[in-house]
Design a protein around this motif. Structure first.
Motif, PDB file in Angstrom:
ATOM      1  N   THR A 110       0.859  -1.195   0.000  1.00 21.54           N
ATOM      2  CA  THR A 110       0.000   0.000   0.000  1.00 21.54           C
ATOM      3  C   THR A 110       0.887   1.234   0.000  1.00 21.54           C
ATOM      4  O   THR A 110       1.700   1.417   0.911  1.00 21.54           O
ATOM      5  CB  THR A 110      -0.882   0.021   1.264  1.00 21.54           C
ATOM      6  N   ALA A 111       0.730   2.071  -1.018  1.00 21.97           N
ATOM      7  CA  ALA A 111       1.533   3.291  -1.106  1.00 21.97           C
ATOM      8  C   ALA A 111       1.035   4.326  -0.098  1.00 21.97           C
ATOM      9  O   ALA A 111      -0.156   4.361   0.208  1.00 21.97           O
ATOM     10  CB  ALA A 111       1.462   3.857  -2.526  1.00 21.97           C
ATOM     11  N   VAL A 112       1.944   5.169   0.403  1.00 24.44           N
ATOM     12  CA  VAL A 112       1.543   6.200   1.379  1.00 24.44           C
ATOM     13  C   VAL A 112       0.556   7.204   0.795  1.00 24.44           C
ATOM     14  O   VAL A 112      -0.275   7.771   1.499  1.00 24.44           O
ATOM     15  CB  VAL A 112       2.738   7.007   1.956  1.00 24.44           C
ATOM     16  N   ASP A 113       0.679   7.449  -0.514  1.00 25.11           N
ATOM     17  CA  ASP A 113      -0.234   8.381  -1.173  1.00 25.11           C
ATOM     18  C   ASP A 113      -0.225   8.051  -2.664  1.00 25.11           C
ATOM     19  O   ASP A 113       0.418   7.104  -3.096  1.00 25.11           O
ATOM     20  CB  ASP A 113       0.173   9.842  -0.901  1.00 25.11           C
ATOM     21  N   GLY A 114      -0.916   8.836  -3.456  1.00 26.16           N
ATOM     22  CA  GLY A 114      -1.014   8.517  -4.881  1.00 26.16           C
ATOM     23  C   GLY A 114       0.038   9.202  -5.737  1.00 26.16           C
ATOM     24  O   GLY A 114      -0.042   9.160  -6.962  1.00 26.16           O
ATOM     25  N   ALA A 115       1.008   9.854  -5.097  1.00 23.36           N
ATOM     26  CA  ALA A 115       1.960  10.666  -5.856  1.00 23.36           C
ATOM     27  C   ALA A 115       2.949   9.827  -6.655  1.00 23.36           C
ATOM     28  O   ALA A 115       3.344   8.742  -6.242  1.00 23.36           O
ATOM     29  CB  ALA A 115       2.725  11.572  -4.893  1.00 23.36           C
ATOM     30  N   ALA A 116       3.360  10.370  -7.799  1.00 26.72           N
ATOM     31  CA  ALA A 116       4.450   9.782  -8.590  1.00 26.72           C
ATOM     32  C   ALA A 116       5.728  10.488  -8.177  1.00 26.72           C
ATOM     33  O   ALA A 116       5.819  11.711  -8.264  1.00 26.72           O
ATOM     34  CB  ALA A 116       4.177  10.010 -10.070  1.00 26.72           C
ATOM     35  N   ARG A 117       6.693   9.724  -7.716  1.00 27.79           N
ATOM     36  CA  ARG A 117       7.986  10.309  -7.352  1.00 27.79           C
ATOM     37  C   ARG A 117       9.040   9.668  -8.239  1.00 27.79           C
ATOM     38  O   ARG A 117       8.974   8.471  -8.498  1.00 27.79           O
ATOM     39  CB  ARG A 117       8.292  10.020  -5.877  1.00 27.79           C
ATOM     40  N   ILE A 118       9.996  10.450  -8.679  1.00 24.80           N
ATOM     41  CA  ILE A 118      11.009   9.893  -9.580  1.00 24.80           C
ATOM     42  C   ILE A 118      12.371   9.827  -8.897  1.00 24.80           C
ATOM     43  O   ILE A 118      12.683  10.641  -8.026  1.00 24.80           O
ATOM     44  CB  ILE A 118      11.097  10.677 -10.906  1.00 24.80           C
ATOM     45  N   THR A 119      13.157   8.829  -9.282  1.00 21.33           N
ATOM     46  CA  THR A 119      14.447   8.622  -8.610  1.00 21.33           C
ATOM     47  C   THR A 119      15.507   9.602  -9.105  1.00 21.33           C
ATOM     48  O   THR A 119      16.525   9.773  -8.436  1.00 21.33           O
ATOM     49  CB  THR A 119      14.995   7.204  -8.852  1.00 21.33           C
ATOM     50  N   ASP A 120      15.307  10.225 -10.261  1.00 15.55           N
ATOM     51  CA  ASP A 120      16.397  10.954 -10.906  1.00 15.55           C
ATOM     52  C   ASP A 120      15.784  11.960 -11.865  1.00 15.55           C
ATOM     53  O   ASP A 120      14.888  11.614 -12.631  1.00 15.55           O
ATOM     54  CB  ASP A 120      17.237   9.921 -11.687  1.00 15.55           C
ATOM     55  N   PHE A 121      16.250  13.216 -11.853  1.00 16.49           N
ATOM     56  CA  PHE A 121      15.636  14.198 -12.748  1.00 16.49           C
ATOM     57  C   PHE A 121      16.389  14.347 -14.066  1.00 16.49           C
ATOM     58  O   PHE A 121      16.099  15.229 -14.869  1.00 16.49           O
ATOM     59  CB  PHE A 121      15.411  15.549 -12.042  1.00 16.49           C
ATOM     60  N   GLY A 122      17.360  13.480 -14.297  1.00 17.73           N
ATOM     61  CA  GLY A 122      18.035  13.442 -15.598  1.00 17.73           C
ATOM     62  C   GLY A 122      17.366  12.425 -16.499  1.00 17.73           C
ATOM     63  O   GLY A 122      16.208  12.045 -16.287  1.00 17.73           O
ATOM     64  N   LYS A 123      18.103  11.985 -17.490  1.00 17.69           N
ATOM     65  CA  LYS A 123      17.516  11.061 -18.460  1.00 17.69           C
ATOM     66  C   LYS A 123      18.323   9.773 -18.575  1.00 17.69           C
ATOM     67  O   LYS A 123      18.075   8.962 -19.470  1.00 17.69           O
ATOM     68  CB  LYS A 123      17.447  11.772 -19.820  1.00 17.69           C
ATOM     69  N   ASP A 124      19.302   9.592 -17.681  1.00 13.54           N
ATOM     70  CA  ASP A 124      20.215   8.456 -17.816  1.00 13.54           C
ATOM     71  C   ASP A 124      20.288   7.628 -16.539  1.00 13.54           C
ATOM     72  O   ASP A 124      21.384   7.364 -16.014  1.00 13.54           O
ATOM     73  CB  ASP A 124      21.624   8.954 -18.192  1.00 13.54           C
ATOM     74  N   ASN A 125      19.146   7.226 -16.043  1.00 14.73           N
ATOM     75  CA  ASN A 125      19.143   6.397 -14.829  1.00 14.73           C
ATOM     76  C   ASN A 125      17.915   5.516 -14.917  1.00 14.73           C
ATOM     77  O   ASN A 125      16.800   5.958 -14.702  1.00 14.73           O
ATOM     78  CB  ASN A 125      19.105   7.296 -13.588  1.00 14.73           C
ATOM     79  N   TYR A 126      18.136   4.258 -15.294  1.00 13.89           N
ATOM     80  CA  TYR A 126      16.991   3.398 -15.603  1.00 13.89           C
ATOM     81  C   TYR A 126      17.188   1.984 -15.070  1.00 13.89           C
ATOM     82  O   TYR A 126      18.314   1.526 -14.905  1.00 13.89           O
ATOM     83  CB  TYR A 126      16.782   3.334 -17.135  1.00 13.89           C
ATOM     84  N   ALA A 127      16.037   1.326 -14.848  1.00 18.62           N
ATOM     85  CA  ALA A 127      16.018  -0.103 -14.540  1.00 18.62           C
ATOM     86  C   ALA A 127      16.875  -0.452 -13.319  1.00 18.62           C
ATOM     87  O   ALA A 127      17.444  -1.539 -13.237  1.00 18.62           O
ATOM     88  CB  ALA A 127      16.476  -0.931 -15.757  1.00 18.62           C
TER      89      ALA A 127
END
Ligand code: FRU
Length: 495
Positions: free
Chosen positions: A243-260
């Motif tokens: 169960t997520a604390v809320d419905g927000a989308a949070r991203i791990t990195d604000f660049g474009k080169d951090n995946y999987a």
């Protein structure tokens, strides 16, 4: 020399040759050796023919290449997955040992994606595929069902796996790693993009409190900035339901080169978890210029230590900071430092740092927590040969934006429309008026960590000239704002 090509990172992992994508099977063994496997095409510079490459490390910066661990065949590829250590021989594969290793991964064929397992008697170097595979298939059969990540929860195994095009993460449980029972689904949370991939479930310590859980979901294609991105959900897990604390989308990195990215198995949930990601983006990973000239494509991100904190207006954040650099510095003494910079600049040219890998740390304090804050702090890493640079900085006042740029780099970035050249993030006003900025640059990759790792970004770039100068300039800051900065050089870990 070996691993000393112009764009080859010197403290980050990159494959000897060929094409690499996702980290797989990350675990730490009973002796404290970290194992990193990765999606690997050893015979071409693009994805396809996916194997599991393998490397080991004691500190997650200094890597030793190992033999390929899992092999593609003519009609099936080994896609992403995870590894566990079956200490209690729950699988029955290991009657005589407590360090048995089991890999759980997706077998990709032209009709279907299913979950297979393979076991290793020698601690993860060589594997035997289980005769009873697959251990989990979708009904009806699906060509988009992949990336199992397994963890231990009390006396059971828990798997998260993605129904990629349905935006569903399936939770399954097992007592023996061979039979899996559906427990629950997590669906349509946060960003959707076009596919969900590489889920991770991890227990994580909380600043000033007991541990919580985090569900991480990678999205590709369809990220807001294009291509691939990773989102996470802080929350609660009871062994079957997340169960997520809320419905927000949070991203791990604000660049474009951090995946999987993947968390290492084997670290207790009361300790900071360790995360490593693929430092590229499906929009351009098969075209970056390291392929033609140097024969390899993609590196991993820096390994990060992660924990949760809940101190800003926006709620829970995952805090990521580089693992300690310890012995990696050329000298414990900074190359340059200034602990009362004021409104001025510091520059250091570092042609003597053979690796050309640099770490800098900067603290700005006394920024008024109101509308009167003003000024800028900018840094550049530039080439004395070609005058190319990568740069970034804070724009104080308002939302205290931080920006990052790879615009002033020639070549690939000028011609590839998806190699976005600027990134930015707003920094929630920090109650004590302090902004910490850390950066690691390593030939073709720059990572920045803001506000003690509350925001971070990974940015790759491929300059024509070697970057050999660092400069940091502050301007227009209010009186009473103090700035300290220090810069260190690294030794190459491939040397
Ligand atoms: C993510 C991914 C996974 C898949 C693997 C194939 O980058 O698409 O979903 O298992 O790469 O290489």
């Amino acid at each position: 020399g070996l691993y000393n090509e112009t764009w080859r990172p010197q403290i980050h992992y990159s494959p000897p040759k060929g094409f690499m994508n996702d980290p797989n099977g990350c675990f730490v063994d009973n002796n404290g050796t970290y194992h990193l496997y990765y999606q690997y095409n050893p015979t071409a510079l693009v994805a396809g023919n996916q194997h599991w490459g393998h490397a080991t490390s004691r500190d997650l910066y200094t890597w030793e290449n190992q033999q390929i661990a899992l092999y593609a065949t003519e009609d099936s590829q080994i896609f992403s997955g995870s590894i566990v250590v079956d200490v209690n021989n729950t699988s029955g594969f290991f009657p005589n040992q407590n360090n048995g290793v089991v890999a759980i991964y997706t077998l990709n064929t032209k009709d279907e994606q299913v979950q297979d397992i393979a076991y290793s008697y020698d601690g993860g170097y060589t594997f035997i595929e289980y005769a009873g595979n697959p251990v989990l298939a979708s009904t009806p059969a699906s060509s988009q069902f992949r990336d199992p990540k397994v963890i231990r929860y009390g006396e059971t195994w828990v798997m998260v796996v993605s129904y990629a095009q349905e935006f569903v993460i399936g939770f399954f449980t097992s007592t023996d790693l061979k039979t899996w029972t559906p427990a629950s689904n997590f669906t349509h949370g946060g960003l959707l993009g076009l596919q969900w991939e590489c889920p991770n479930l991890v227990q994580m310590p909380v600043q000033g409190g007991g541990p919580m859980w985090v569900l991480v979901i990678s999205i590709n294609p369809g990220a807001p900035q294009g291509g691939s991105i990773t989102q996470y959900f802080p929350g609660y897990f009871n062994g079957t339901v997340f169960t997520a604390v809320d419905g927000a989308a949070r991203i791990t990195d604000f660049g474009k080169d951090n995946y999987a990215g993947q968390f290492f198995y084997g670290i207790p949930g009361t300790e900071d978890q360790v995360f490593i990601a693929w430092a590229s983006n499906w929009q351009y990973c098969e075209e970056v210029p390291t392929g033609e000239t140097e024969g390899w494509r993609s590196s991993m991100s820096i390994p990060c230590s992660t924990l949760l904190a809940n101190v800003t207006r926006s709620g829970w954040d995952m805090i990521s900071t580089p693992l300690p650099f310890g012995q990696l510095y050329v000298s414990q003494q900074p190359l340059a430092q200034n602990y009362s910079l004021g409104n001025s600049s510091i520059s250091v040219s570092y042609p003597d740092v053979v690796s050309r890998a640099i770490y800098f740390q900067c603290e700005i304090s006394g920024i008024p927590n109101n509308t009167y804050s003003q000024g800028t702090l900018n840094f550049t890493f530039s080439s004395s040969q070609t005058h190319e640079n990568v740069s970034g900085g804070f724009f104080f006042g308002g939302d205290n934006s931080f920006w990052l740029s790879r615009q002033n780099v020639q070549g690939f970035g000028e011609t590839n429309p998806f190699f976005t050249d600027k990134f930015s993030v707003a920094n929630p006003i920090n109650s004590n008026g302090t902004f910490v900025l850390e950066g690691v640059i390593d030939r073709s990759i720059l990572e920045v960590f803001l506000d003690h790792g509350r925001n971070s970004a990974t940015m790759t770039f491929f300059p024509q000239g070697e970057l050999d100068m660092f400069e940091l300039t502050t301007d227009g800051l209010n009186e009473g704002v103090s700035v300290s900065v220090a810069v260190w050089g690294f030794n190459s870990t491939w040397a």
